[in-house]
Design a protein around this motif. Sequence first.
Motif, PDB file in Angstrom:
ATOM      1  N   UNK A 488      63.044  -5.081  84.858  1.00 22.68           N
ATOM      2  CA  UNK A 488      62.345  -6.335  84.590  1.00 22.68           C
ATOM      3  C   UNK A 488      60.993  -6.146  83.926  1.00 22.68           C
ATOM      4  N   UNK A 489      60.545  -4.882  83.817  1.00 24.24           N
ATOM      5  CA  UNK A 489      59.235  -4.641  83.209  1.00 24.24           C
ATOM      6  C   UNK A 489      59.288  -4.602  81.686  1.00 24.24           C
ATOM      7  N   UNK A 490      60.499  -4.414  81.122  1.00 27.65           N
ATOM      8  CA  UNK A 490      60.601  -4.327  79.659  1.00 27.65           C
ATOM      9  C   UNK A 490      60.242  -5.689  79.063  1.00 27.65           C
ATOM     10  N   UNK A 491      59.241  -5.735  78.211  1.00 25.27           N
ATOM     11  CA  UNK A 491      58.782  -7.040  77.753  1.00 25.27           C
ATOM     12  C   UNK A 491      59.738  -7.760  76.801  1.00 25.27           C
ATOM     13  N   UNK A 492      60.716  -7.031  76.220  1.00 29.64           N
ATOM     14  CA  UNK A 492      61.575  -7.705  75.253  1.00 29.64           C
ATOM     15  C   UNK A 492      63.052  -7.587  75.572  1.00 29.64           C
ATOM     16  N   UNK A 512      64.323 -11.041  86.419  1.00 32.66           N
ATOM     17  CA  UNK A 512      63.857 -12.285  85.803  1.00 32.66           C
ATOM     18  C   UNK A 512      62.351 -12.295  85.595  1.00 32.66           C
ATOM     19  N   UNK A 513      61.734 -11.117  85.832  1.00 36.78           N
ATOM     20  CA  UNK A 513      60.270 -11.061  85.818  1.00 36.78           C
ATOM     21  C   UNK A 513      59.649 -11.504  84.488  1.00 36.78           C
ATOM     22  N   UNK A 514      60.351 -11.219  83.387  1.00 31.51           N
ATOM     23  CA  UNK A 514      59.763 -11.544  82.079  1.00 31.51           C
ATOM     24  C   UNK A 514      60.123 -12.942  81.602  1.00 31.51           C
ATOM     25  N   UNK A 515      60.851 -13.698  82.411  1.00 27.67           N
ATOM     26  CA  UNK A 515      61.243 -15.034  81.968  1.00 27.67           C
ATOM     27  C   UNK A 515      60.018 -15.823  81.540  1.00 27.67           C
ATOM     28  N   UNK A 585      63.121 -17.124  75.218  1.00 31.04           N
ATOM     29  CA  UNK A 585      62.091 -17.085  76.247  1.00 31.04           C
ATOM     30  C   UNK A 585      62.446 -16.144  77.388  1.00 31.04           C
ATOM     31  N   UNK A 586      63.710 -15.790  77.488  1.00 30.86           N
ATOM     32  CA  UNK A 586      64.132 -14.963  78.624  1.00 30.86           C
ATOM     33  C   UNK A 586      65.369 -14.171  78.221  1.00 30.86           C
ATOM     34  N   UNK A 604      66.074 -16.381  91.392  1.00 30.12           N
ATOM     35  CA  UNK A 604      65.197 -16.146  90.235  1.00 30.12           C
ATOM     36  C   UNK A 604      65.939 -16.203  88.902  1.00 30.12           C
ATOM     37  N   UNK A 605      67.259 -15.955  88.954  1.00 29.59           N
ATOM     38  CA  UNK A 605      68.031 -16.017  87.700  1.00 29.59           C
ATOM     39  C   UNK A 605      67.851 -17.389  87.050  1.00 29.59           C
ATOM     40  N   UNK A 606      67.573 -18.391  87.879  1.00 24.96           N
ATOM     41  CA  UNK A 606      67.424 -19.739  87.328  1.00 24.96           C
ATOM     42  C   UNK A 606      66.181 -19.876  86.441  1.00 24.96           C
ATOM     43  N   UNK A 607      65.285 -18.866  86.467  1.00 27.20           N
ATOM     44  CA  UNK A 607      64.130 -18.949  85.565  1.00 27.20           C
ATOM     45  C   UNK A 607      64.440 -18.399  84.179  1.00 27.20           C
TER      46      UNK A 607
END
Length: 747
Positions: A488-492, A512-515, A585-586, A604-607
């Motif tokens: 989840x840390x990969x920004x892209x 989902x951290x980068x959503x 966006x995600x 969190x998947x919902x984000x």
Amino acid sequence: MEEAMKRVHHTKVTFTLSCLLHLFFFCALPAMAGDVDRLISFKNSLANPSLLSNWNGTSSVCEFQGVTCKSGHVSSLKIRGLPLGANFSSVSAHILSLQNLETLTLHSINLTGSISAPRNCTLRLKELDLSSNNLRGSVSDATSLANSCVSLQSLNLSDNSIGQSFYSPSSVLPHLKMLDLSNNKIATNEDLEWLFSKLGMLKHLDLSDNNIKGTLPYITNCTTLKHLDLSANQLSGTILTGTFSSCLDLTYLNLSTNHFTGKVPTEIQACSDLITLSLSNNNFSGEIPILSLVSMPGLRFLELAFNNFNGSLSESISKLTSLEILDISANQLSGLIPQSLCTNNISSLEVLHLQDNYFTGSVPYSLSNCTNLVSLDLSLNLLSGSIPGSLGSLSNLKDLIIWQNNLTGAIPAELSSLKLLRNLILNYNSLTGKIPDGLVNCTNLNWISLASNQLTGSIPIWIGKLEKLVVLILSNNSFTGLIPTELGDCPGLCYIDLSNNQINGSIPPTLAKQSGKIVSDLIVDGWLYVSLASSKNIQCHNTLSFLEFNGIRYYDLMRMPVTHYCNFMRVYTGFTGELRRSNVLSMIYLDLSYNLLDGHIPTEISTMQSLRFLNLEHNHLSGPLPPELGILTNLFALYLSHNFLDGMIPSSFSGLSLSDLDLSNNRLSGTIPEWGSLATFPAYAFENNSGLCGLPLPPCNGRSISNGNVLQKPSTNYGSSDGWWIALGVLFSFFLIIGFVIGQFIK
Ligand SMILES: *[C@@H]1O[C@H](CO)[C@@H](O)[C@H](O)[C@H]1NC(C)=O
Ligand SMILES: *[C@@H]1O[C@H](CO)[C@@H](O)[C@H](O)[C@H]1NC(C)=O
Ligand SMILES: *[C@@H]1O[C@H](CO)[C@@H](O)[C@H](O)[C@H]1NC(C)=O
Ligand SMILES: *[C@@H]1O[C@H](CO)[C@@H](O)[C@H](O)[C@H]1NC(C)=O
Ligand SMILES: *[C@@H]1O[C@H](CO)[C@@H](O)[C@H](O)[C@H]1NC(C)=O
Ligand SMILES: *[C@@H]1O[C@H](CO)[C@@H](O)[C@H](O)[C@H]1NC(C)=O
Ligand SMILES: *[C@@H]1O[C@H](CO)[C@@H](O)[C@H](O)[C@H]1NC(C)=O
Ligand SMILES: *[C@@H]1O[C@H](CO)[C@@H](O)[C@H](O)[C@H]1NC(C)=O
Ligand SMILES: *[C@@H]1O[C@H](CO)[C@@H](O)[C@H](O)[C@H]1NC(C)=O
Ligand SMILES: *[C@@H]1O[C@H](CO)[C@@H](O)[C@H](O)[C@H]1NC(C)=O
Ligand SMILES: *[C@@H]1O[C@H](CO)[C@@H](O)[C@H](O)[C@H]1NC(C)=O
Ligand SMILES: *[C@@H]1O[C@H](CO)[C@@H](O)[C@H](O)[C@H]1NC(C)=O
């Protein structure tokens, strides 16, 4: 003071002298009234004269927009991209007669009318650029124009509508050096023949991007020609012996994207000064004309892709020590890849593309001496053996692409020195071992695909440190262990496929951290991809197989064994790079199916607002369906079958606009929400649960069914409804561009 006076005096003397040296009518002072009158007349003839606002009596002519003067005379006029709306006859009458004009550029100014020989073209005009307008006329009008401006060296008529068949008597081009007629409407090889007979002193002839049909005429006298571009036309037939035999000075020859057939005539070796030779995208056959090629010691760019060349690639190719691009992809070559490539110590090779051929043997060790290599693609061949660790010495390498071969052994740890590596694409081989930890140092990695190998070990946590990673495909291997929370840390990172492994543990909510924060411009432009879509079946767990696809023919996909046992029905294609323009966006693609995952589906998947495809089926997931998933309005495919999910289907799921759904084989119960899209799916999408009822299943309380047709027949063609294919097209048009349907040619 005296010094200054002297200088002024001196200047006057020089000026007078230079006037005397010219014919005196060139010396009217201060600025020629004639120049102003002509420019104002031109302005008055325009559809939009106001665009040249400072062309008026109060400004000096030398300050007019686009004008440059020499000694008070207009010597150059350059206007680009202003929709002036002019007629060629007005340019001809007012501008081409400006006596001291040397350069005229009227690029993209909405210039119309027919080109013709100006009555009074200035003696000094050297460069005329009328590109990107709507000029008409014939090839012969273009030569007449060139011939009536007696000093003209360069004529650019690119991107107009020239191409009428009309020939007026005209002498050879006596002085013109450059003629660019690319991107016009020239349609017959008679025009070519006519031009070839007028070449004169021409050095640069560009006829690319026309519609020229027929065979290639002899180039009777091209002794001075250096640059000939006939690419992107409809030329056909074989190239006759002798066609190029007088083109001894040619340095650039581009015949690509035509319909040429037969062998490349050996006498092309007379063109021994060639630097660029492009024959790609034709139907040339026979062996690569290696003897001709090695007689061109300066050759730097050799493009032979998408032809029918067969036989082997001779070791002699390594004699071409200046070669920078060698692209022979999509041919029928067999035998070994030359083992002597780059054995000379200063190799200039930057691009080696041999994909989609029948090469056997191993990846040559000598490649590790190609120190300038940037892009290596050997995909879709029959290579075996292991990947040489010595490739780690190629410090400029950005693409290591060798999918669909029979490579064995481990991914060499030495690849960790490839600091610039952006594409590591080794799917569909027989690689074993772990993903080497050193790859953490390849911080430019953008696309990793190691799918369909026999890799083991866990998915490295350091993948989370790859700041430029966008696509991660590790499906169909034997990976074990947990999904690293660090992914989840990969920004892209927006495309993850870990399906068909033995991964256990739960799904980390951090995926989902980068959503909302995805940096979508990380994806590298211009990569062709295909996605193969199968209807679901038992033998094959791949719903979608995403492949890098540069230099591969569509129908050669059938050479991949997987296309036979997976029953791929459709192929979608497009270019990477459009992603950034489509507001991602995600995460948009997440496939964790066929693993050993347990625990709940993280809410969190919902984000992941941009999520299109979510496949978690065939795991051990338990707990309820998170009602929050109902807000994923972009989701078109949701597969959760074969888990231990329980509880009701949340009513929020009515808000989903799905094209495909599978909730079967779980422990769900209760009423299927009646409104929204859910009830429109066939019964099999809900089968084998503990207690689901209501449309499309039988009603909950045993009431009789008013509409007798609600129970649909179980389909054997599961997952291939039209809606699904259309939605899939939408996924790929969204993810990359034109996801067009190639058709059902793979069956
Ligand atoms: C002529 O051009 C100058 C410079 O752009 C401008 O200041 C002046 O108003 C113009 N005069 C007329 C009559 O348009
Ligand atoms: C180009 O000029 C013609 C008239 O000269 C006009 O009808 C046409 O609309 C113009 N086109 C553009 C794109 O400005
Ligand atoms: C351009 O000028 C010529 C000659 O003056 C005229 O015949 C032609 O109709 C004009 N073309 C356009 C597009 O205005
Ligand atoms: C040609 O140009 C010259 C010099 O600018 C001029 O004197 C002559 O009148 C022009 N002839 C025609 C036919 O326009
Ligand atoms: C001719 O003009 C086109 C369009 O501006 C340009 O792309 C091309 O490079 C030019 N040709 C030459 C030979 O300069
Ligand atoms: C070929 O063209 C060149 C330059 O125009 C000329 O000098 C030479 O005589 C021509 N040769 C033949 C055989 O026509
Ligand atoms: C040859 O022409 C094709 C089509 O116009 C073009 O895409 C390609 O870049 C050209 N090759 C070279 C080496 O210039
Ligand atoms: C290409 O040439 C081969 C023979 O060498 C022929 O069988 C095939 O039909 C040709 N393909 C096209 C597209 O012209
Ligand atoms: C290459 O193809 C031709 C037919 O196009 C065939 O006659 C020849 O035997 C082939 N050569 C090799 C080495 O496969
Ligand atoms: C690489 O080049 C060096 C000398 O330039 C040579 O000694 C060596 O054998 C080459 N290595 C391979 C693998 O070809
Ligand atoms: C791939 O290599 C393995 C082991 O060397 C061999 O058993 C297998 O037959 C090869 N497969 C193909 C398609 O060549
Ligand atoms: C990564 O590179 C650094 C220095 O560049 C090195 O110290 C480190 O050992 C490398 N990491 C791995 C896992 O190879």
